[in-house]
Design an enzyme around this catalytic site. Sequence first.
Site, PDB file in Angstrom:
ATOM      1  N   ARG A 224      43.262  44.506  34.248  1.00  0.00           N
ATOM      2  CA  ARG A 224      42.223  45.413  34.730  1.00  0.00           C
ATOM      3  C   ARG A 224      41.902  46.402  33.616  1.00  0.00           C
ATOM      4  O   ARG A 224      42.782  46.746  32.796  1.00  0.00           O
ATOM      5  CB  ARG A 224      42.729  46.199  35.952  1.00  0.00           C
ATOM      6  CG  ARG A 224      42.761  45.403  37.244  1.00  0.00           C
ATOM      7  CD  ARG A 224      41.358  45.147  37.805  1.00  0.00           C
ATOM      8  NE  ARG A 224      41.394  44.498  39.101  1.00  0.00           N
ATOM      9  CZ  ARG A 224      41.219  43.189  39.320  1.00  0.00           C
ATOM     10  NH1 ARG A 224      41.007  42.376  38.298  1.00  0.00           N
ATOM     11  NH2 ARG A 224      41.242  42.702  40.540  1.00  0.00           N
ATOM     12  N   HIS A 272      34.261  39.800  32.565  1.00  0.00           N
ATOM     13  CA  HIS A 272      35.165  39.523  33.696  1.00  0.00           C
ATOM     14  C   HIS A 272      35.017  38.068  34.181  1.00  0.00           C
ATOM     15  O   HIS A 272      34.764  37.820  35.362  1.00  0.00           O
ATOM     16  CB  HIS A 272      34.883  40.521  34.837  1.00  0.00           C
ATOM     17  CG  HIS A 272      36.075  40.716  35.747  1.00  0.00           C
ATOM     18  ND1 HIS A 272      36.463  41.939  36.228  1.00  0.00           N
ATOM     19  CD2 HIS A 272      36.973  39.844  36.279  1.00  0.00           C
ATOM     20  CE1 HIS A 272      37.531  41.808  37.001  1.00  0.00           C
ATOM     21  NE2 HIS A 272      37.853  40.550  37.037  1.00  0.00           N
TER      22      HIS A 272
HETATM   23  C1  GLV Z   1      39.751  39.110  39.858  1.00  0.00           C
HETATM   24  O1  GLV Z   1      39.650  40.010  39.085  1.00  0.00           O
HETATM   25  C2  GLV Z   1      40.812  38.957  40.825  1.00  0.00           C
HETATM   26  O2  GLV Z   1      41.524  39.946  41.070  1.00  0.00           O
HETATM   27  O3  GLV Z   1      40.970  37.863  41.366  1.00  0.00           O
END
Ligand code: GLV
Length: 309
Positions: A224, A272
């Site tokens: 993250r 992401h």
């Molecule tokens: C994506 O970021 C997840 O947490 O699956």
Amino acid sequence: MKILFVAGDPKPERWTVPIKQQLPSAEIFVWDPDGPAVDADYAIVWQPPAALFEREKHLKAVFNLGAGIDGLLNVANLPEHLTVVRLEDAGMAVQMAEYVLHQLLEASREMETYREQQRTGVWKIHRPIKRSEWPVGVMGLGHIGTRVARTLADLDYQVSGWARTPRRLEGVSTYAGPEQLCDFLPSTRVLVNTLPLTDETRDIINYELLSQLQPGAVLINVGRGEHLVEDDLLRALDEGILHRASLDVFRKEPLPEAHPFWQRQEITITPHISARTLRDATIEQITGKIRDHAAGQAISGVVDINRGY
Ligand code: GLV
């Protein structure tokens, strides 16, 4: 049985139709911000609004459409004893392993240099990689971290892993807890972050941590954005402590246009995408667990809310 789908997908029927196929006797509802309570038994969610828990008072479990549950735990009025279930692998671990391998090879196999050479028509062979010069350290040894560590170890990289509690993994040296971080970091040149975001791991990748890595260090962050202290990353790059970074997650997503990361050659930015949620595998896993839970059977992937994952 009533199931409420609460995720900002503009085409929720992509989820609700196959969920209904898997659980034909269930009634499936899509969250309506202005609608009435449906008295749902189960909710399938991604970053749900706080209103969900004000309105739905009899939820037996909430299934998170992702591995990381920080977005859900951030909801202000999350009921204390709610059963929260996170996605376990569901096709994400293999994608992560692939992404991390790709980013590692960019550095260890000097791919940027060869692309640059092609641009200028240069045929020049650099010395072959010595794997012993590229030890990898994986932070977080859940489904995803384990798969990443195993994949790289299978390719004969020297891999170590660090987790909150002791773990054993064949072919991987493992370290546990804050007290062993100072042993783990100096054995690592390529640091891969797959940790969950918790109060203990927020800001963990800071200047002090980066300065303990081996020379020519590389960071691959697929956890993250809040794990990383962004100014510390820039400082480590400026001071040559860090050679390059591949970042798939950011404190603010989308990464703002004016963010300094965009301007840095040494940073690879992806939006992401290191592991996408695969709809079919996800639906199969969640509906299977709903079926088991409704039949009174134990299910895996239940989150310890106090621990944060
Ligand atoms: C994506 O970021 C997840 O947490 O699956």
